[in-house]
Design a protein around this motif. Sequence first.
Motif, PDB file in Angstrom:
ATOM      1  N   VAL A  82      -6.801   5.690  13.990  1.00  0.00           N
ATOM      2  CA  VAL A  82      -5.996   5.521  12.770  1.00  0.00           C
ATOM      3  C   VAL A  82      -4.779   6.453  12.842  1.00  0.00           C
ATOM      4  N   GLY A  83      -4.967   7.627  13.425  1.00  0.00           N
ATOM      5  CA  GLY A  83      -3.834   8.531  13.652  1.00  0.00           C
ATOM      6  C   GLY A  83      -2.770   7.849  14.505  1.00  0.00           C
ATOM      7  N   HIS A  84      -3.195   7.187  15.572  1.00  0.00           N
ATOM      8  CA  HIS A  84      -2.238   6.454  16.411  1.00  0.00           C
ATOM      9  C   HIS A  84      -1.527   5.367  15.612  1.00  0.00           C
ATOM     10  N   MET A 108       0.843  -1.197   0.000  1.00  0.00           N
ATOM     11  CA  MET A 108       0.000   0.000   0.000  1.00  0.00           C
ATOM     12  C   MET A 108       0.876   1.244   0.000  1.00  0.00           C
ATOM     13  N   THR A 109       0.368   2.268  -0.591  1.00  0.00           N
ATOM     14  CA  THR A 109       1.155   3.501  -0.686  1.00  0.00           C
ATOM     15  C   THR A 109       0.653   4.514   0.331  1.00  0.00           C
ATOM     16  N   HIS A 110       1.578   5.299   0.801  1.00  0.00           N
ATOM     17  CA  HIS A 110       1.230   6.322   1.774  1.00  0.00           C
ATOM     18  C   HIS A 110       1.737   7.665   1.288  1.00  0.00           C
ATOM     19  N   PRO A 111       1.109   8.724   1.750  1.00  0.00           N
ATOM     20  CA  PRO A 111       1.682  10.038   1.464  1.00  0.00           C
ATOM     21  C   PRO A 111       3.067  10.120   2.110  1.00  0.00           C
ATOM     22  N   ARG A 112       3.858  11.029   1.639  1.00  0.00           N
ATOM     23  CA  ARG A 112       5.207  11.194   2.190  1.00  0.00           C
ATOM     24  C   ARG A 112       5.127  11.427   3.699  1.00  0.00           C
ATOM     25  N   PRO A 113       5.942  10.708   4.473  1.00  0.00           N
ATOM     26  CA  PRO A 113       5.902  10.887   5.927  1.00  0.00           C
ATOM     27  C   PRO A 113       6.170  12.334   6.320  1.00  0.00           C
ATOM     28  N   LEU A 114       5.531  12.746   7.350  1.00  0.00           N
ATOM     29  CA  LEU A 114       5.675  14.116   7.829  1.00  0.00           C
ATOM     30  C   LEU A 114       6.051  14.095   9.297  1.00  0.00           C
ATOM     31  N   TRP A 115       6.657  15.152   9.695  1.00  0.00           N
ATOM     32  CA  TRP A 115       6.948  15.353  11.103  1.00  0.00           C
ATOM     33  C   TRP A 115       5.712  15.966  11.743  1.00  0.00           C
ATOM     34  N   TRP A 116       5.165  15.292  12.736  1.00  0.00           N
ATOM     35  CA  TRP A 116       3.907  15.737  13.332  1.00  0.00           C
ATOM     36  C   TRP A 116       4.109  16.603  14.558  1.00  0.00           C
ATOM     37  N   GLN A 117       5.285  17.158  14.676  1.00  0.00           N
ATOM     38  CA  GLN A 117       5.539  17.992  15.844  1.00  0.00           C
ATOM     39  C   GLN A 117       4.481  19.085  15.987  1.00  0.00           C
ATOM     40  N   GLU A 118       4.138  19.669  14.882  1.00  0.00           N
ATOM     41  CA  GLU A 118       3.189  20.789  14.917  1.00  0.00           C
ATOM     42  C   GLU A 118       1.835  20.323  14.388  1.00  0.00           C
ATOM     43  N   GLU A 166      -2.054  18.464   7.585  1.00  0.00           N
ATOM     44  CA  GLU A 166      -1.631  18.276   6.196  1.00  0.00           C
ATOM     45  C   GLU A 166      -1.636  16.794   5.819  1.00  0.00           C
ATOM     46  N   TYR A 167      -1.193  15.965   6.735  1.00  0.00           N
ATOM     47  CA  TYR A 167      -1.190  14.521   6.479  1.00  0.00           C
ATOM     48  C   TYR A 167      -2.620  14.030   6.254  1.00  0.00           C
ATOM     49  N   ALA A 168      -3.544  14.506   7.102  1.00  0.00           N
ATOM     50  CA  ALA A 168      -4.951  14.127   6.963  1.00  0.00           C
ATOM     51  C   ALA A 168      -5.508  14.616   5.629  1.00  0.00           C
ATOM     52  N   ARG A 169      -5.132  15.824   5.234  1.00  0.00           N
ATOM     53  CA  ARG A 169      -5.632  16.392   3.972  1.00  0.00           C
ATOM     54  C   ARG A 169      -5.177  15.541   2.784  1.00  0.00           C
ATOM     55  N   ARG A 221       3.147  15.021  22.521  1.00  0.00           N
ATOM     56  CA  ARG A 221       2.286  15.680  21.538  1.00  0.00           C
ATOM     57  C   ARG A 221       1.340  14.698  20.858  1.00  0.00           C
ATOM     58  N   ARG A 222       1.495  13.422  21.183  1.00  0.00           N
ATOM     59  CA  ARG A 222       0.833  12.394  20.389  1.00  0.00           C
ATOM     60  C   ARG A 222      -0.685  12.506  20.413  1.00  0.00           C
ATOM     61  N   GLU A 223      -1.271  12.658  21.600  1.00  0.00           N
ATOM     62  CA  GLU A 223      -2.734  12.726  21.671  1.00  0.00           C
ATOM     63  C   GLU A 223      -3.250  13.940  20.911  1.00  0.00           C
ATOM     64  N   ARG A 224      -2.574  15.035  21.110  1.00  0.00           N
ATOM     65  CA  ARG A 224      -3.025  16.264  20.462  1.00  0.00           C
ATOM     66  C   ARG A 224      -3.008  16.133  18.937  1.00  0.00           C
ATOM     67  N   VAL A 225      -1.910  15.655  18.381  1.00  0.00           N
ATOM     68  CA  VAL A 225      -1.846  15.602  16.924  1.00  0.00           C
ATOM     69  C   VAL A 225      -2.792  14.539  16.360  1.00  0.00           C
ATOM     70  N   CYS A 226      -3.073  13.481  17.134  1.00  0.00           N
ATOM     71  CA  CYS A 226      -4.053  12.500  16.659  1.00  0.00           C
ATOM     72  C   CYS A 226      -5.449  13.135  16.596  1.00  0.00           C
ATOM     73  N   GLN A 227      -5.720  14.054  17.508  1.00  0.00           N
ATOM     74  CA  GLN A 227      -6.999  14.770  17.450  1.00  0.00           C
ATOM     75  C   GLN A 227      -7.049  15.704  16.244  1.00  0.00           C
ATOM     76  N   VAL A 228      -5.955  16.382  16.005  1.00  0.00           N
ATOM     77  CA  VAL A 228      -5.905  17.280  14.843  1.00  0.00           C
ATOM     78  C   VAL A 228      -6.053  16.466  13.557  1.00  0.00           C
TER      79      VAL A 228
END
Length: 209
Positions: free
Chosen positions: A84-86, A1-11, A17-20, A100-107
């Motif tokens: 799925v974010g997790h 399976m293909t994925h979008p380019r990995p991103l740093w989820w710090q912010e 953007e990953y979700a988009r 930051r994990r919980e927060r970015v999974c919510q975003v």
Amino acid sequence: MTHPRPLWWQEDHGAAEYARRLWQQLTLGIPAELALLLQHVGIAVEYIDAPSGFRGALIPEADVIKINRGLHRWQQRYTIAHEVGHCCVRRGEVTVRAERRERVCQVFAANLLMPADLTRDIARRYQGREDMVAYVMAHFQVSREAACIQLRRLRLLPGEMGPLETAEEAVAAMAELDHCVAADLDDATVPLFTVDVDVIYRRTNRGTN
Ligand SMILES: [Zn+2]
């Protein structure tokens, strides 16, 4: 399976953007077709009887997301997207600091279900109407809390936003969200954020407070 380019989820915007990209790549549509997302990541959903405080959990070794059967369907959708974010984090598709994990999974979940541009369109269309949040909920099939949080994150609901710092602030914010719209969708209004308090946004007063 293909994925979008990995991103740093710090912010937050990295997760958004990953979700988009996923939403676009998989043509999830509105309301987002989560079956396509689950198929893409190879994860099954199992609905279980659980106490009301439990929303869902990723069981990584089984590639399963367990979801509380008692939740409203719209809450279940959000919880599935969150888990799925997790899954993306665990598989190393994205990198994020533990705190930051919980927060970015919510975003991630919010943007997967409520793409920013489309949320802005709806908010503008119903601007100033007391049922604006209800339209967002119905359009994207999300709970009131999820809708309010995304609207506030996008600065489409009045008030400044900032991350919550304490559990007390989280409780206050939930009480505030409870009154932010008089939507006649009672069974979709059970608080989503019983655990992930760090992701709730609140109105922050400018100046002294
Ligand atoms: Zn989580």
